[in-house]
Enzyme design. Structure first.
Site, PDB file in Angstrom:
ATOM      1  N   ASN A 210       0.854  -1.203   0.000  1.00 13.28           N
ATOM      2  CA  ASN A 210       0.000   0.000   0.000  1.00 13.28           C
ATOM      3  C   ASN A 210       0.885   1.246   0.000  1.00 13.28           C
ATOM      4  OD1 ASN A 210       0.553   0.849   2.855  1.00 13.28           O
ATOM      5  ND2 ASN A 210      -0.296  -1.190   3.223  1.00 13.28           N
ATOM      6  N   ASP A 279      -4.261  -6.677   5.509  1.00 13.96           N
ATOM      7  CA  ASP A 279      -5.204  -7.544   6.216  1.00 13.96           C
ATOM      8  C   ASP A 279      -5.101  -8.988   5.711  1.00 13.96           C
ATOM      9  OD1 ASP A 279      -6.330  -5.664   7.943  1.00 13.96           O
ATOM     10  OD2 ASP A 279      -7.589  -4.862   6.336  1.00 13.96           O
ATOM     11  N   LYS A 289       8.973 -17.252 -10.456  1.00 12.70           N
ATOM     12  CA  LYS A 289       8.173 -16.165 -11.032  1.00 12.70           C
ATOM     13  C   LYS A 289       6.972 -16.746 -11.798  1.00 12.70           C
ATOM     14  CE  LYS A 289       8.424 -12.339 -14.199  1.00 12.70           C
ATOM     15  NZ  LYS A 289       9.068 -11.868 -15.410  1.00 12.70           N
ATOM     16  N   ASP A 308      -3.976 -10.051  13.335  1.00 11.45           N
ATOM     17  CA  ASP A 308      -4.190  -8.642  13.664  1.00 11.45           C
ATOM     18  C   ASP A 308      -3.223  -8.290  14.795  1.00 11.45           C
ATOM     19  OD1 ASP A 308      -5.135  -6.187  14.768  1.00 11.45           O
ATOM     20  OD2 ASP A 308      -6.977  -6.493  13.622  1.00 11.45           O
ATOM     21  N   PHE A 326      -4.426   2.973  15.034  1.00  3.27           N
ATOM     22  CA  PHE A 326      -4.776   3.999  14.051  1.00  3.27           C
ATOM     23  C   PHE A 326      -5.963   3.481  13.253  1.00  3.27           C
ATOM     24  CE2 PHE A 326      -1.975   7.719  13.322  1.00  3.27           C
ATOM     25  CZ  PHE A 326      -1.174   7.575  14.438  1.00  3.27           C
ATOM     26  N   LYS A 344     -11.184  -4.061  18.940  1.00  2.55           N
ATOM     27  CA  LYS A 344      -9.793  -4.489  19.145  1.00  2.55           C
ATOM     28  C   LYS A 344      -9.339  -4.249  20.585  1.00  2.55           C
ATOM     29  CE  LYS A 344      -8.535  -3.636  14.294  1.00  2.55           C
ATOM     30  NZ  LYS A 344      -7.414  -3.896  13.393  1.00  2.55           N
TER      31      LYS A 344
HETATM   32  O1  PMT Z   1       2.858   6.122   6.577  1.00  2.00           O
HETATM   33  P1  PMT Z   1       2.262   7.438   6.129  1.00  2.00           P
HETATM   34  O2  PMT Z   1       2.407   7.648   4.638  1.00  2.00           O
HETATM   35  O3  PMT Z   1       2.776   8.589   6.946  1.00  2.00           O
HETATM   36  O4  PMT Z   1       0.665   7.363   6.366  1.00  2.00           O
HETATM   37  C1  PMT Z   1       0.167   7.288   7.662  1.00  2.00           C
HETATM   38  C2  PMT Z   1      -1.021   6.297   7.733  1.00  2.00           C
HETATM   39  C3  PMT Z   1      -2.178   6.805   6.890  1.00  2.00           C
HETATM   40  C4  PMT Z   1      -0.589   4.915   7.256  1.00  2.00           C
HETATM   41  C5  PMT Z   1      -1.419   6.228   9.264  1.00  2.00           C
HETATM   42  O5  PMT Z   1      -1.790   7.490   9.705  1.00  2.00           O
HETATM   43  C6  PMT Z   1      -2.535   5.233   9.504  1.00  2.00           C
HETATM   44  O6  PMT Z   1      -3.715   5.520   9.388  1.00  2.00           O
HETATM   45  N1  PMT Z   1      -2.159   3.972   9.860  1.00  2.00           N
HETATM   46  C7  PMT Z   1      -3.106   2.830  10.000  1.00  2.00           C
HETATM   47  C8  PMT Z   1      -3.439   2.282   8.644  1.00  2.00           C
HETATM   48  C9  PMT Z   1      -4.353   1.086   8.719  1.00  2.00           C
HETATM   49  O7  PMT Z   1      -3.958   0.015   8.378  1.00  2.00           O
HETATM   50  O8  PMT Z   1      -5.532   1.323   9.265  1.00  2.00           O
HETATM   51  P2  PMT Z   1      -6.664   0.176   9.463  1.00  2.00           P
HETATM   52  O9  PMT Z   1      -7.873   0.989   9.782  1.00  2.00           O
HETATM   53  O10 PMT Z   1      -6.722  -0.739   8.318  1.00  2.00           O
HETATM   54  O11 PMT Z   1      -6.174  -0.645  10.728  1.00  2.00           O
HETATM   55  C10 PMT Z   1      -6.586  -0.361  12.063  1.00  2.00           C
HETATM   56  C11 PMT Z   1      -5.454  -0.615  13.043  1.00  2.00           C
HETATM   57  O12 PMT Z   1      -5.160  -2.011  13.079  1.00  2.00           O
HETATM   58  C12 PMT Z   1      -4.154   0.089  12.731  1.00  2.00           C
HETATM   59  O13 PMT Z   1      -3.605   0.508  13.955  1.00  2.00           O
HETATM   60  C13 PMT Z   1      -3.302  -1.006  12.094  1.00  2.00           C
HETATM   61  O14 PMT Z   1      -1.915  -0.794  12.335  1.00  2.00           O
HETATM   62  C14 PMT Z   1      -3.787  -2.220  12.853  1.00  2.00           C
HETATM   63  N2  PMT Z   1      -3.663  -3.499  12.143  1.00  2.00           N
HETATM   64  C15 PMT Z   1      -4.358  -3.724  10.995  1.00  2.00           C
HETATM   65  C16 PMT Z   1      -4.281  -4.974  10.381  1.00  2.00           C
HETATM   66  C17 PMT Z   1      -3.464  -5.974  10.959  1.00  2.00           C
HETATM   67  N3  PMT Z   1      -3.355  -7.160  10.420  1.00  2.00           N
HETATM   68  N4  PMT Z   1      -2.786  -5.708  12.087  1.00  2.00           N
HETATM   69  C18 PMT Z   1      -2.862  -4.502  12.673  1.00  2.00           C
HETATM   70  O15 PMT Z   1      -2.221  -4.262  13.715  1.00  2.00           O
END
Ligand code: PMT
Length: 401
Positions: A210, A279, A289, A308, A326, A344
């Protein structure tokens, strides 16, 4: 007691329009008990007079390396040793470039080379000059050398442009100085942070990922360090320099990020999950390949769920750190963020609307709303460094609550 009482601040002013704010800045610092010695570049004197700065600081202004009278009263080496903090505000693109190159071609840059005091740099320039790769690389160099970068703020500029590059307001700089000299709210605490994207391999040459640049997570690591914490940063593949005093662990896939975080989580007081973790990952990684075939125009990759990370940390029953997630959302931000907070089992979540241009993924700025069980606080668009400082201060407060 005033945190600035008796502190010696060497205020280095370079030639930007924001120099006019230095009279106010100096007054506010002195009001709080600081001693301020002003040093001006030649260009700075085009924007504010040494007489004004002498009047507000109560000290003659230093502006020349080659002035025998000034050298006789307080020579440049003595001046460099005098300061408890060197504050460069406004720091123009030119000053930042000269410092980055290690030049000493005027009094101010010579002092920067000669001092072993901490140095804070408050950038101020046109938004395009600030965004220029040369400036960004120069700022990153200064940061890597341990200088504190305070700002810039984003907003309307003197030239009519809108964007990042405004010097922080005088009172914001005073607050930074107070924070710098004051009790560090995270002193003695350790913080584990994830940052950047993950890469989920499809075959030896392809992956799913991403647009996360890591800037938000790296800014959090820097802000936490500056507020006294010991920081471990688990980073996906990004091209950013490690902030000073931060221990960095490089990872690639969500699984490797998970493994490293779970190995370290219970050793830390706070966990901040800023990484954009995939995810799902391809169920199998092809050993060779994958070749294009002639018999079908479609290709199907079966994906399976990744662990997660943040939810697994929040589930720990022993030595569970204060856990902050986040939420990157494109609609219904509060609803989705609060749902993630509850589902969570997080202590706090920082939600950003990533559908708005100029914030979120891969931008220099962000706007965040922080949610916890019975409260919230919004941070309007500002540089990721500023947003990070505010997030860390809020975490420190919530930790005590
Ligand atoms: O890196 P930059 O370019 O500065 O951009 C910053 C950002 C947009 C990436 C950052 O501000 C941000 O939003 N990070 C979280 C991105 C994200 O994956 O959000 P989510 O809503 O999909 O996930 C929710 C939370 O679960 C997040 O804290 C994520 O780290 C966590 N997660 C998600 C999936 C997973 N398998 N494990 C996790 O820990």
């Amino acid at each position: 007691m005033q945190t600035l009482a008796g502190k010696k601040i060497l205020l280095g002013i370079s030639g930007g329009i924001a120099a006019y704010k230095c009279a106010e800045l100096t007054r506010r610092l002195i009001e709080r008990g600081a001693e301020v010695q002003v040093v001006m570049t030649k260009a700075a004197k085009e924007f504010i007079t040494p007489l004004t700065m002498q009047a507000v600081s109560g000290r003659p202004v230093s502006d020349s390396l080659l002035d025998p009278a000034a050298e006789a009263s307080m020579g440049h080496i003595e001046l460099a040793k005098w300061a408890d903090l060197v504050l460069l505000a406004p720091a123009t693109a030119d000053l930042i470039a000269r410092m980055s190159a290690g030049m000493g071609n005027d009094l101010l840059t010579t002092l920067v080379l000669a001092t072993d005091s901490p140095i804070a740099v408050s950038p101020a320039m046109n938004q395009q000059m600030y965004r220029n790769l040369a400036t960004q690389e120069n700022i990153a160099t200064l940061e890597r050398r341990g200088m504190h970068i305070w700002g810039p703020a984003a907003g309307e500029q003197a030239c009519g442009d809108v964007g990042p590059g405004r010097m922080l307001e005088p009172m914001q700089l005073v607050e930074r100085c107070e924070q710098f000299f004051g009790d560090k709210p995270l002193q003695g605490k350790s913080v584990l942070i994830t940052a950047g994207p993950t890469r989920e391999a499809i075959d030896p040459v392809r992956y799913i990922s991403n647009h996360s640049s890591g800037k938000m997570g790296f800014s959090l690591a820097q802000a936490a360090t500056q507020l006294g914490a010991k920081v471990t940063l688990v980073s996906g593949p990004v091209s950013l320099a490690t902030p000073a005093d931060v221990e960095r662990i490089n990872v690639d896939s969500a699984q490797s990020m998970f493994d490293n975080v779970m190995d370290n989580a219970t050793k830390h007081d706070i966990f901040i999950a800023c990484a954009a973790v995939a995810d799902y990952r391809p169920q199998t990684i092809a050993e060779q390949k994958i070749k294009k075939t002639d018999d079908s125009d479609q290709m199907t990759i079966t994906m399976v769920k990744n662990p997660d990370i943040v939810a697994s940390v929040a589930k720990l029953s022993e030595s569970r750190p204060f856990t902050v997630g986040f939420a990157a959302e494109t609609q219904d931000v509060e609803h989705y963020a609060r749902t993630k907070l509850a589902k969570k089992n997080l202590d706090m979540i920082c939600a950003n609307d990533v559908s708005v241009e100029g914030q979120g993924f891969n931008s220099d700025d962000n706007a965040i709303t922080m949610y916890w069980k019975d409260g919230k606080q919004s941070l309007t668009l500002a540089s990721k460094q500023q947003i990070a400082s505010q997030i860390i201060l809020t975490i420190a407060e919530r930790l005590e609550a």
